[in-house]
Every structure is written in C-alpha cells, then in structure tokens.
Motif scaffolding. Structure first.
Motif, PDB file in Angstrom:
ATOM      1  N   CYS A 184      45.913  49.776  26.558  1.00 20.57           N
ATOM      2  CA  CYS A 184      46.689  48.886  27.249  1.00 20.57           C
ATOM      3  C   CYS A 184      47.070  47.660  26.743  1.00 20.57           C
ATOM      4  CB  CYS A 184      45.530  48.615  28.451  1.00 20.57           C
ATOM      5  SG  CYS A 184      46.376  48.026  29.900  1.00 20.57           S
ATOM      6  N   CYS A 185      47.575  46.690  27.375  1.00 20.93           N
ATOM      7  CA  CYS A 185      48.503  45.562  26.569  1.00 20.93           C
ATOM      8  C   CYS A 185      47.748  44.683  25.713  1.00 20.93           C
ATOM      9  CB  CYS A 185      48.858  44.552  27.767  1.00 20.93           C
ATOM     10  SG  CYS A 185      49.881  43.336  27.149  1.00 20.93           S
ATOM     11  N   GLY A 186      48.112  44.604  24.225  1.00 16.36           N
ATOM     12  CA  GLY A 186      47.405  44.064  23.398  1.00 16.36           C
ATOM     13  C   GLY A 186      46.722  45.153  22.286  1.00 16.36           C
ATOM     14  N   ASP A 187      46.929  46.386  22.689  1.00 16.60           N
ATOM     15  CA  ASP A 187      46.519  47.214  21.775  1.00 16.60           C
ATOM     16  C   ASP A 187      47.612  48.016  20.757  1.00 16.60           C
ATOM     17  OD1 ASP A 187      43.719  47.507  22.660  1.00 16.60           O
ATOM     18  OD2 ASP A 187      44.234  48.674  24.237  1.00 16.60           O
ATOM     19  N   SER A 188      48.647  47.517  20.931  1.00 20.15           N
ATOM     20  CA  SER A 188      49.959  47.873  20.073  1.00 20.15           C
ATOM     21  C   SER A 188      49.698  47.589  18.652  1.00 20.15           C
ATOM     22  CB  SER A 188      51.165  47.338  20.786  1.00 20.15           C
ATOM     23  OG  SER A 188      51.444  47.656  21.792  1.00 20.15           O
ATOM     24  N   GLY A 189      49.829  48.452  17.754  1.00 22.13           N
ATOM     25  CA  GLY A 189      49.783  48.313  16.556  1.00 22.13           C
ATOM     26  C   GLY A 189      48.145  48.698  15.896  1.00 22.13           C
ATOM     27  N   GLY A 190      47.489  48.825  16.746  1.00 24.37           N
ATOM     28  CA  GLY A 190      46.105  49.215  16.567  1.00 24.37           C
ATOM     29  C   GLY A 190      45.713  50.663  15.945  1.00 24.37           C
ATOM     30  N   GLY A 224      47.201  44.722  17.392  1.00 27.15           N
ATOM     31  CA  GLY A 224      46.133  45.114  16.482  1.00 27.15           C
ATOM     32  C   GLY A 224      46.786  45.551  15.216  1.00 27.15           C
ATOM     33  N   GLY A 225      45.938  45.766  14.270  1.00 27.15           N
ATOM     34  CA  GLY A 225      46.585  46.001  12.973  1.00 27.15           C
ATOM     35  C   GLY A 225      45.506  46.504  12.120  1.00 27.15           C
ATOM     36  N   SER A 226      46.066  47.153  10.809  1.00 24.00           N
ATOM     37  CA  SER A 226      44.900  47.826   9.894  1.00 24.00           C
ATOM     38  C   SER A 226      45.287  47.290   8.524  1.00 24.00           C
ATOM     39  CB  SER A 226      45.020  49.290  10.101  1.00 24.00           C
ATOM     40  OG  SER A 226      44.686  49.985  11.411  1.00 24.00           O
ATOM     41  N   ILE A 227      43.994  47.015   8.131  1.00 23.02           N
ATOM     42  CA  ILE A 227      44.269  46.376   6.437  1.00 23.02           C
ATOM     43  C   ILE A 227      44.531  47.456   5.537  1.00 23.02           C
ATOM     44  CG2 ILE A 227      42.791  45.534   4.667  1.00 23.02           C
ATOM     45  CD1 ILE A 227      41.163  43.957   6.966  1.00 23.02           C
ATOM     46  N   LEU A 228      45.730  47.498   4.871  1.00 25.74           N
ATOM     47  CA  LEU A 228      46.033  48.652   3.809  1.00 25.74           C
ATOM     48  C   LEU A 228      45.383  48.203   2.517  1.00 25.74           C
ATOM     49  CD1 LEU A 228      49.786  48.975   4.703  1.00 25.74           C
ATOM     50  CD2 LEU A 228      47.827  50.405   5.307  1.00 25.74           C
ATOM     51  N   SER A 229      45.494  46.928   2.161  1.00 23.74           N
ATOM     52  CA  SER A 229      44.954  46.241   1.070  1.00 23.74           C
ATOM     53  C   SER A 229      44.429  44.950   1.107  1.00 23.74           C
ATOM     54  CB  SER A 229      45.887  46.457  -0.232  1.00 23.74           C
ATOM     55  OG  SER A 229      47.034  45.614   0.089  1.00 23.74           O
ATOM     56  N   ASN A 230      44.165  44.200   0.206  1.00 18.58           N
ATOM     57  CA  ASN A 230      43.667  42.632   0.626  1.00 18.58           C
ATOM     58  C   ASN A 230      45.026  41.763   0.802  1.00 18.58           C
ATOM     59  OD1 ASN A 230      44.396  42.479  -1.972  1.00 18.58           O
ATOM     60  ND2 ASN A 230      42.836  41.679  -2.766  1.00 18.58           N
ATOM     61  N   VAL A 240      42.387  44.012  12.203  1.00 15.84           N
ATOM     62  CA  VAL A 240      42.718  42.900  12.484  1.00 15.84           C
ATOM     63  C   VAL A 240      43.301  42.533  13.641  1.00 15.84           C
ATOM     64  CG1 VAL A 240      42.902  42.691   9.819  1.00 15.84           C
ATOM     65  CG2 VAL A 240      44.935  43.028  11.542  1.00 15.84           C
ATOM     66  N   SER A 241      43.147  41.541  14.357  1.00 18.37           N
ATOM     67  CA  SER A 241      44.074  40.679  15.371  1.00 18.37           C
ATOM     68  C   SER A 241      45.424  40.273  14.701  1.00 18.37           C
ATOM     69  CB  SER A 241      43.351  39.819  16.142  1.00 18.37           C
ATOM     70  OG  SER A 241      43.934  39.120  17.132  1.00 18.37           O
ATOM     71  N   VAL A 242      46.642  40.489  15.398  1.00 17.05           N
ATOM     72  CA  VAL A 242      47.600  40.225  14.838  1.00 17.05           C
ATOM     73  C   VAL A 242      48.107  38.967  15.822  1.00 17.05           C
ATOM     74  CG1 VAL A 242      50.174  40.370  14.442  1.00 17.05           C
ATOM     75  CG2 VAL A 242      48.508  42.326  13.650  1.00 17.05           C
ATOM     76  N   ILE A 243      48.376  37.739  15.386  1.00 17.74           N
ATOM     77  CA  ILE A 243      48.395  36.571  16.311  1.00 17.74           C
ATOM     78  C   ILE A 243      49.657  35.849  16.050  1.00 17.74           C
ATOM     79  CG2 ILE A 243      47.373  34.232  16.675  1.00 17.74           C
ATOM     80  CD1 ILE A 243      44.527  35.349  15.316  1.00 17.74           C
ATOM     81  N   ILE A 299      46.938  36.441  11.126  1.00 16.84           N
ATOM     82  CA  ILE A 299      45.662  37.370  11.263  1.00 16.84           C
ATOM     83  C   ILE A 299      44.378  37.209  11.279  1.00 16.84           C
ATOM     84  CG2 ILE A 299      47.447  39.305  10.428  1.00 16.84           C
ATOM     85  CD1 ILE A 299      44.297  39.029   8.618  1.00 16.84           C
ATOM     86  N   ARG A 300      43.459  37.595  12.235  1.00 18.36           N
ATOM     87  CA  ARG A 300      41.946  37.471  11.947  1.00 18.36           C
ATOM     88  C   ARG A 300      41.481  38.572  11.531  1.00 18.36           C
ATOM     89  NH1 ARG A 300      38.730  33.571  14.285  1.00 18.36           N
ATOM     90  NH2 ARG A 300      40.499  32.908  15.867  1.00 18.36           N
ATOM     91  N   ALA A 301      40.584  38.637  10.441  1.00 16.89           N
ATOM     92  CA  ALA A 301      40.245  39.668  10.098  1.00 16.89           C
ATOM     93  C   ALA A 301      38.506  39.398  10.003  1.00 16.89           C
ATOM     94  CB  ALA A 301      40.422  40.049   8.647  1.00 16.89           C
ATOM     95  N   GLY A 302      37.829  40.329  10.028  1.00 14.89           N
ATOM     96  CA  GLY A 302      36.442  40.060   9.813  1.00 14.89           C
ATOM     97  C   GLY A 302      35.518  39.964  11.008  1.00 14.89           C
ATOM     98  N   SER A 303      36.191  39.883  12.399  1.00 10.34           N
ATOM     99  CA  SER A 303      35.579  39.527  13.483  1.00 10.34           C
ATOM    100  C   SER A 303      35.897  40.601  14.741  1.00 10.34           C
ATOM    101  CB  SER A 303      35.930  38.200  13.908  1.00 10.34           C
ATOM    102  OG  SER A 303      35.351  37.926  15.236  1.00 10.34           O
ATOM    103  N   ASN A 304      34.689  40.821  15.475  1.00  5.65           N
ATOM    104  CA  ASN A 304      34.909  41.606  16.558  1.00  5.65           C
ATOM    105  C   ASN A 304      35.445  41.051  17.850  1.00  5.65           C
ATOM    106  OD1 ASN A 304      34.064  43.771  15.233  1.00  5.65           O
ATOM    107  ND2 ASN A 304      32.437  44.225  16.626  1.00  5.65           N
ATOM    108  N   ASN A 305      35.765  39.683  17.649  1.00  4.64           N
ATOM    109  CA  ASN A 305      36.236  38.589  18.770  1.00  4.64           C
ATOM    110  C   ASN A 305      37.613  38.115  17.948  1.00  4.64           C
ATOM    111  OD1 ASN A 305      36.626  36.432  20.384  1.00  4.64           O
ATOM    112  ND2 ASN A 305      34.461  36.119  20.965  1.00  4.64           N
ATOM    113  N   HIS A 306      38.729  38.325  19.073  1.00  3.04           N
ATOM    114  CA  HIS A 306      39.736  37.954  18.458  1.00  3.04           C
ATOM    115  C   HIS A 306      40.132  36.480  18.727  1.00  3.04           C
ATOM    116  CE1 HIS A 306      41.685  37.070  22.444  1.00  3.04           C
ATOM    117  NE2 HIS A 306      41.204  38.361  22.924  1.00  3.04           N
TER     118      HIS A 306
END
Length: 241
Positions: free
Chosen positions: A191-197, A39-45, A28-31, A74-81
């Motif tokens: 690089c910048c913006g990848d933290s949390g990914g 970035g972020g990763s889905i642990l559950s719904n 996901v994109s954390v906004i 957060i934005r989930a389900g897209s390759n475009n943030h």
C-alpha cells in the motif's frame, strides 16, 4: 502510472506483521523533506536501490523529471521510519531510462557518506534467476496498513505468490518479462509508502515494489514488482556492486 483501463496508484503493506529488529537489515526508508516516501534496499555501503517513481514524475509532455536530490535522505538500521538507526544524505540518484507505463520502475541512490555495517545495517544479495511460478516471496515496508489509513510506524512484512505471465495478463492486461505479478488475498499486500521496497526469497532481493491496480490498494488484482534478474546489467552499471 497505468497498466490498462484500470488505474494504478503508488504502492502502499496491508495486514502485515511487525518485523523483528534486524530481520530485514538491508531495508531503508527513503525520505523526502523529512517525510517517508518509499522503501529501498542497500546494495552496498554507498548505494541503495528503490523505484524510479520515488525520485521523480512525468510532466505533461511525458518527460520524466527528477526531483531535487538535496531534499532526499535515507534512514537505515531502524524498524521505525521516524527514529533510530542512522540518517544519510543522498548525493545523487538515477532513474532507469526505460521507465514508462509501469515497466523498468527502478532507481539507484548514491549516498554522501558510506554506511557502517552492523547487525541492523547490511547489504542484500541480488537474485540472478527467474523465480518459479507459485513461489512465495516476502515483502516488507512502512506503507499504509489500511487503504486510506496512516503509514505504519513499525516495519511490516507479509508474503505474496508469483503468478505466471499469462495469469498476470488475465488479471491486469499486462505481459512483460521485466515484472513479477504477485498475488495475495484481498485487503493484503502493498500500500502507499511501500513503493521501492523489497520482495525477498532465501535472503536475496528478487524484485522492487512498483505499482498496484485498482481504485485503491488491497483490491482483487495482483501487485506489480520490477524484476531484478532482467535488470542486473543496469543495476551494476549504476552502482559499485
């Protein structure tokens, strides 16, 4: 953040490849305030795992201060943030209470509404083992594609290799069982913006992007990632998995 006399900076994927739709359905994109932060990763719904420094900062007295959760989505389900997928508001978040000096750089975000799983929205399984030295893992994110360039619009991915703790110390003067040092060629990596990914191996989450060392990303130092296997109890205690 710092790991030694060499300064570290927030994470950013250099020279990556465009991800296919649904290749990383857990990311996901954390906004914050409408702008991609991490970035972020889905642990559950209902829960997302990211980095602590994505949701707060240290004040002049060394106290970690959480930012206003109401400004986060957060934005989930897209390759475009910037568009597509679904947007979910963050109800609350927590940073690892031991986060300091680049260690234990983890946060968990609870969503106000549950995500609906699909081909492009899925939870990821957590890795419970220690990844062997020399193993190649995959990293992904929307970070800058050059050290001082713009964020990637399309999700990017590349690979890095796990270094030994002794090699990590030789490179960045940091030795901890709670991180992976991931090596890559110069002008590659986070690089910048990848933290949390995520760092992924065999469809399991092995680590979370935490820090880089040097004047800017892509220099000849390994990237630092928070290890999942040593933080399992904390993750489970603050989520519903």
């Amino acid at each position: 953040m710092s790991t030694s006399a060499k300064p570290s900076i927030d994470m950013r994927i250099l020279n990556g490849n465009d991800a296919a739709i649904g290749q990383f359905p857990f990311i996901v994109s954390v906004i914050r305030m409408g702008v991609h932060q991490c970035g972020g990763s889905i642990l559950s719904n209902r829960y997302v795992l990211s980095a602590a420094h994505c949701i707060g900062h240290f004040d002049g007295n060394g106290n970690f201060i959480l930012r206003d959760v109401k400004k986060y989505t957060i934005r989930a389900g897209s390759n475009n943030h910037l568009c597509g997928g679904v947007i979910a508001k963050v109800a609350e978040f927590v940073a690892n209470e031991n986060y300091f000096n680049d260690l234990h750089d983890l946060s968990i975000l609870r969503l106000k509404t549950a995500l609906i799983y699909s081909n492009t929205i899925k939870a990821i399984t957590l890795d419970t083992s220690v990844v062997p030295v020399g193993t190649t893992v995959t990293i992904a994110g929307w970070g800058r594609q050059s050290p001082f360039g713009a964020l990637a619009t399309k999700l990017q991915y590349t690979t890095e290799k796990v270094l030994s703790r002794s090699a990590c110390y030789d490179k960045i003067v940091l030795d901890s069982p709670d991180i992976y040092c991931l090596a890559r060629p110069v002008n590659n990596g986070v690089c910048c913006g990848d933290s949390g990914g995520p760092a992924i191996l065999a469809d399991k989450l092995v680590a979370v992007a935490s820090f880089v060392v040097g004047a800017h990303c892509g220099v000849d130092y390994p990237d630092g990632f928070a290890k999942i296997s040593t933080h399992l109890d904390w993750i489970r205690a603050h989520s519903d998995i």
